[in-house]
Design a protein around this motif. Sequence first.
Motif, PDB file in Angstrom:
ATOM      1  N   ILE A   1       0.814  -1.221   0.000  1.00  0.00           N
ATOM      2  CA  ILE A   1       0.000   0.000   0.000  1.00  0.00           C
ATOM      3  C   ILE A   1       0.847   1.270   0.000  1.00  0.00           C
ATOM      4  CG2 ILE A   1      -0.212   0.192   2.518  1.00  0.00           C
ATOM      5  CD1 ILE A   1      -3.169   0.982   1.997  1.00  0.00           C
ATOM      6  N   ASP A   2       2.100   1.171   0.445  1.00  0.00           N
ATOM      7  CA  ASP A   2       2.956   2.357   0.457  1.00  0.00           C
ATOM      8  C   ASP A   2       3.498   2.722  -0.921  1.00  0.00           C
ATOM      9  OD1 ASP A   2       4.691   0.259   0.106  1.00  0.00           O
ATOM     10  OD2 ASP A   2       6.013   0.783   1.781  1.00  0.00           O
ATOM     11  N   ARG A   3       3.306   1.851  -1.903  1.00  0.00           N
ATOM     12  CA  ARG A   3       3.862   2.037  -3.247  1.00  0.00           C
ATOM     13  C   ARG A   3       5.370   2.222  -3.210  1.00  0.00           C
ATOM     14  NH1 ARG A   3       0.380   2.762  -7.439  1.00  0.00           N
ATOM     15  NH2 ARG A   3       2.061   3.694  -8.654  1.00  0.00           N
ATOM     16  N   ASP A   4       5.986   1.788  -2.148  1.00  0.00           N
ATOM     17  CA  ASP A   4       7.436   1.857  -2.005  1.00  0.00           C
ATOM     18  C   ASP A   4       8.069   0.470  -2.028  1.00  0.00           C
ATOM     19  OD1 ASP A   4       8.529   4.358  -2.052  1.00  0.00           O
ATOM     20  OD2 ASP A   4       8.371   4.718   0.087  1.00  0.00           O
ATOM     21  N   SER A   5       7.236  -0.563  -2.045  1.00  0.00           N
ATOM     22  CA  SER A   5       7.768  -1.921  -1.947  1.00  0.00           C
ATOM     23  C   SER A   5       6.762  -2.917  -2.512  1.00  0.00           C
ATOM     24  CB  SER A   5       8.083  -2.264  -0.483  1.00  0.00           C
ATOM     25  OG  SER A   5       6.905  -2.153   0.313  1.00  0.00           O
ATOM     26  N   PHE A   6       7.231  -4.163  -2.648  1.00  0.00           N
ATOM     27  CA  PHE A   6       6.403  -5.226  -3.205  1.00  0.00           C
ATOM     28  C   PHE A   6       6.189  -6.346  -2.197  1.00  0.00           C
ATOM     29  CE2 PHE A   6       8.342  -3.392  -7.023  1.00  0.00           C
ATOM     30  CZ  PHE A   6       7.245  -3.277  -7.874  1.00  0.00           C
ATOM     31  N   ASN A   7       5.091  -7.057  -2.383  1.00  0.00           N
ATOM     32  CA  ASN A   7       4.930  -8.360  -1.756  1.00  0.00           C
ATOM     33  C   ASN A   7       5.830  -9.313  -2.540  1.00  0.00           C
ATOM     34  OD1 ASN A   7       4.222 -10.917  -0.945  1.00  0.00           O
ATOM     35  ND2 ASN A   7       2.080 -10.755  -1.543  1.00  0.00           N
ATOM     36  N   ARG A   8       6.951  -9.666  -1.948  1.00  0.00           N
ATOM     37  CA  ARG A   8       7.971 -10.399  -2.691  1.00  0.00           C
ATOM     38  C   ARG A   8       7.600 -11.861  -2.933  1.00  0.00           C
ATOM     39  NH1 ARG A   8      12.035  -6.328  -2.413  1.00  0.00           N
ATOM     40  NH2 ARG A   8      13.783  -7.495  -3.278  1.00  0.00           N
ATOM     41  N   PHE A   9       6.440 -12.288  -2.415  1.00  0.00           N
ATOM     42  CA  PHE A   9       5.972 -13.637  -2.691  1.00  0.00           C
ATOM     43  C   PHE A   9       4.800 -13.640  -3.680  1.00  0.00           C
ATOM     44  CE2 PHE A   9       8.397 -14.322   1.122  1.00  0.00           C
ATOM     45  CZ  PHE A   9       8.972 -15.568   0.913  1.00  0.00           C
ATOM     46  N   HIS A  10       4.479 -12.478  -4.203  1.00  0.00           N
ATOM     47  CA  HIS A  10       3.433 -12.424  -5.218  1.00  0.00           C
ATOM     48  C   HIS A  10       3.958 -13.097  -6.488  1.00  0.00           C
ATOM     49  CE1 HIS A  10       0.560 -10.806  -8.132  1.00  0.00           C
ATOM     50  NE2 HIS A  10      -0.228 -10.515  -7.098  1.00  0.00           N
ATOM     51  N   PRO A  11       3.136 -13.922  -7.153  1.00  0.00           N
ATOM     52  CA  PRO A  11       3.625 -14.677  -8.317  1.00  0.00           C
ATOM     53  C   PRO A  11       4.157 -13.796  -9.445  1.00  0.00           C
ATOM     54  CG  PRO A  11       1.226 -14.873  -8.086  1.00  0.00           C
ATOM     55  CD  PRO A  11       1.746 -14.292  -6.812  1.00  0.00           C
ATOM     56  N   GLU A  12       3.579 -12.606  -9.633  1.00  0.00           N
ATOM     57  CA  GLU A  12       4.076 -11.737 -10.703  1.00  0.00           C
ATOM     58  C   GLU A  12       5.451 -11.176 -10.358  1.00  0.00           C
ATOM     59  OE1 GLU A  12       1.132  -8.809 -11.642  1.00  0.00           O
ATOM     60  OE2 GLU A  12      -0.402 -10.310 -12.108  1.00  0.00           O
ATOM     61  N   PHE A  13       5.635 -10.814  -9.091  1.00  0.00           N
ATOM     62  CA  PHE A  13       6.962 -10.337  -8.683  1.00  0.00           C
ATOM     63  C   PHE A  13       7.981 -11.470  -8.804  1.00  0.00           C
ATOM     64  CE2 PHE A  13      10.368  -9.725  -5.625  1.00  0.00           C
ATOM     65  CZ  PHE A  13      10.785  -8.439  -5.923  1.00  0.00           C
ATOM     66  N   ARG A  14       7.604 -12.667  -8.402  1.00  0.00           N
ATOM     67  CA  ARG A  14       8.525 -13.804  -8.477  1.00  0.00           C
ATOM     68  C   ARG A  14       8.919 -14.104  -9.916  1.00  0.00           C
ATOM     69  NH1 ARG A  14      10.039 -15.507  -3.152  1.00  0.00           N
ATOM     70  NH2 ARG A  14      10.735 -17.456  -4.069  1.00  0.00           N
ATOM     71  N   ALA A  15       7.979 -13.950 -10.832  1.00  0.00           N
ATOM     72  CA  ALA A  15       8.283 -14.199 -12.241  1.00  0.00           C
ATOM     73  C   ALA A  15       9.321 -13.200 -12.748  1.00  0.00           C
ATOM     74  CB  ALA A  15       7.011 -14.124 -13.077  1.00  0.00           C
ATOM     75  N   LEU A  16       9.131 -11.926 -12.424  1.00  0.00           N
ATOM     76  CA  LEU A  16      10.099 -10.908 -12.830  1.00  0.00           C
ATOM     77  C   LEU A  16      11.443 -11.158 -12.154  1.00  0.00           C
ATOM     78  CD1 LEU A  16       9.521  -7.129 -13.213  1.00  0.00           C
ATOM     79  CD2 LEU A  16      11.421  -7.913 -11.820  1.00  0.00           C
ATOM     80  N   GLN A  17      11.404 -11.474 -10.877  1.00  0.00           N
ATOM     81  CA  GLN A  17      12.620 -11.731 -10.100  1.00  0.00           C
ATOM     82  C   GLN A  17      13.431 -12.873 -10.718  1.00  0.00           C
ATOM     83  OE1 GLN A  17      12.129 -13.850  -6.355  1.00  0.00           O
ATOM     84  NE2 GLN A  17      13.329 -12.254  -5.313  1.00  0.00           N
ATOM     85  N   GLU A  18      12.756 -13.980 -11.039  1.00  0.00           N
ATOM     86  CA  GLU A  18      13.453 -15.138 -11.608  1.00  0.00           C
ATOM     87  C   GLU A  18      14.070 -14.809 -12.961  1.00  0.00           C
ATOM     88  OE1 GLU A  18      10.545 -18.242 -11.657  1.00  0.00           O
ATOM     89  OE2 GLU A  18      10.456 -18.373  -9.460  1.00  0.00           O
TER      90      GLU A  18
END
Length: 513
Positions: free
Chosen positions: A362-379
Amino acid sequence: MPKKIKVHEKALAHLSRGLYRSPASALRELVSNAWDANARSVRVNTNHPNFHLLSIDDDGDGFTRKEFEDLMDGGIGNSEKRIEKAPLIKDRPTIGRLGIGMLGIAQICGAFTLTSKTRDGKGFRAHIKLYDLLKDQLDEEVIKNEIDIGTYDVDREFDPKNAKMGTSIIADEIHPTFTRSFQKSLELEKYVQPKFGDWTKILQVIKKTWSLQELGDYWRLLWELSASCPVPYLDEKALPNRLIEQEQAKLLSYDFKVLLDGIKLMKPVYLKGNPGGYTSIKVDSNTKVYGKELKYHGYILVQEGLQLKPDEMRGILIRIKNVAIGYYDASLLDFRRNEGPRSRWITGEIYVDEGLENALNIDRDSFNRFHPEFRALQEHIHKLLSEEIFPVTYIKIKERSTKKETQKTSDRARHLEQVISNTTSTKVKVRTKKVDLVSTTQKTAPKVDLIDDKKSGQIEVDLPSVDSIQTKKSYRYLATAILSIFEIALREKSPEKQRALFTELLIQLLKEW
């Protein structure tokens, strides 16, 4: 029948007081509001160098008193109460979602005055007072659906004819901590007054700084706001290999500028002139994650052999709708391998075109690092680092090391030639054996060979391979040089002359070693 799980509005009220981690993050949200209002210009004034006031003015579409009251009356954080507007000018993507940004300023002040005027001449002025010590007050509140976090009062006598189109926010109860910290930053020994309107000179100061901590809170605000807002780069050649050429053209087409105390902000990204060169790759991905589109592009850049300055530019920065989510992530999105100093050479930006918004905290300063879309980008980023970026970097390190060592060996051989020639008045040619098989395999003493060329009157000095010297690597070439001048000294007939010549040769050798 299953029952609904409800989250109390008190949670949002708590968040509104500690939502953003820095003043720049809070101001970034107000800039984003101006972007969504079709503003072409946003002016932020900090009342530098006093910092007793803060104002944010834009020339956007403004909004009506009814829209404001709907927002204040339970509309903050409630997307259902927000009015869908027409597409933005210049094909801009819409940034805002929850309307919380306006209250982010609570980290800087306890009250502010808001004035807004629409294109059709309608306007209003309101005074907003945010409760002090809100957390204690909230903890004592009787549970109810909505929480009062302050009050607002609309100015009944306001005449919009005297106002400019757009929205203006004036914060007139600045928190003492903000004022003191910014005033104190101007007292730092390394503080430099930014040159108004000259972004090139500002970048020159930033590039010489190891960390923004050295420059203080005002420069940090300048850097963070320019890094996070949807403003252009200095030019399309701000990065090598045409990495941001297309992105720069797009940013310029949006016709949007942000000024901080009269300084026109541009992205604080400018890398040129590194002797070791640059390695880069363009990032481009269009995939689906659980049936939803995830599309992004960008770059990863390595400044070969040289740590980035300032340190805050190290890592990967993710942008959604052209706005930075937090700042550069020095962990490289939690990259698991330790790459030592090489990780300090990497910077990169990822522009998300579609998706990832549901992974935003909600702060728009960070991500839920376990969200599948973030994980896809991360990988994907980690795969690029492992398979493309670091392997190429290793090869270039080896090439640079070999070239540097070859040059160093050549320079030292030339120095040795000069020392012997100048001291003995004899022409000397120094050569180094590539490998000394006898010394390296049988561990025998390394040997210097002297060859007299009677026709030219020149002495050829064949040094043993440095790998045959059983000492620290940094001492090996010096050891071979000392062995060579020892052999030269032994050519003298008497021990006294040998000692004298060796002493003179050694002194001359060490003068410029």
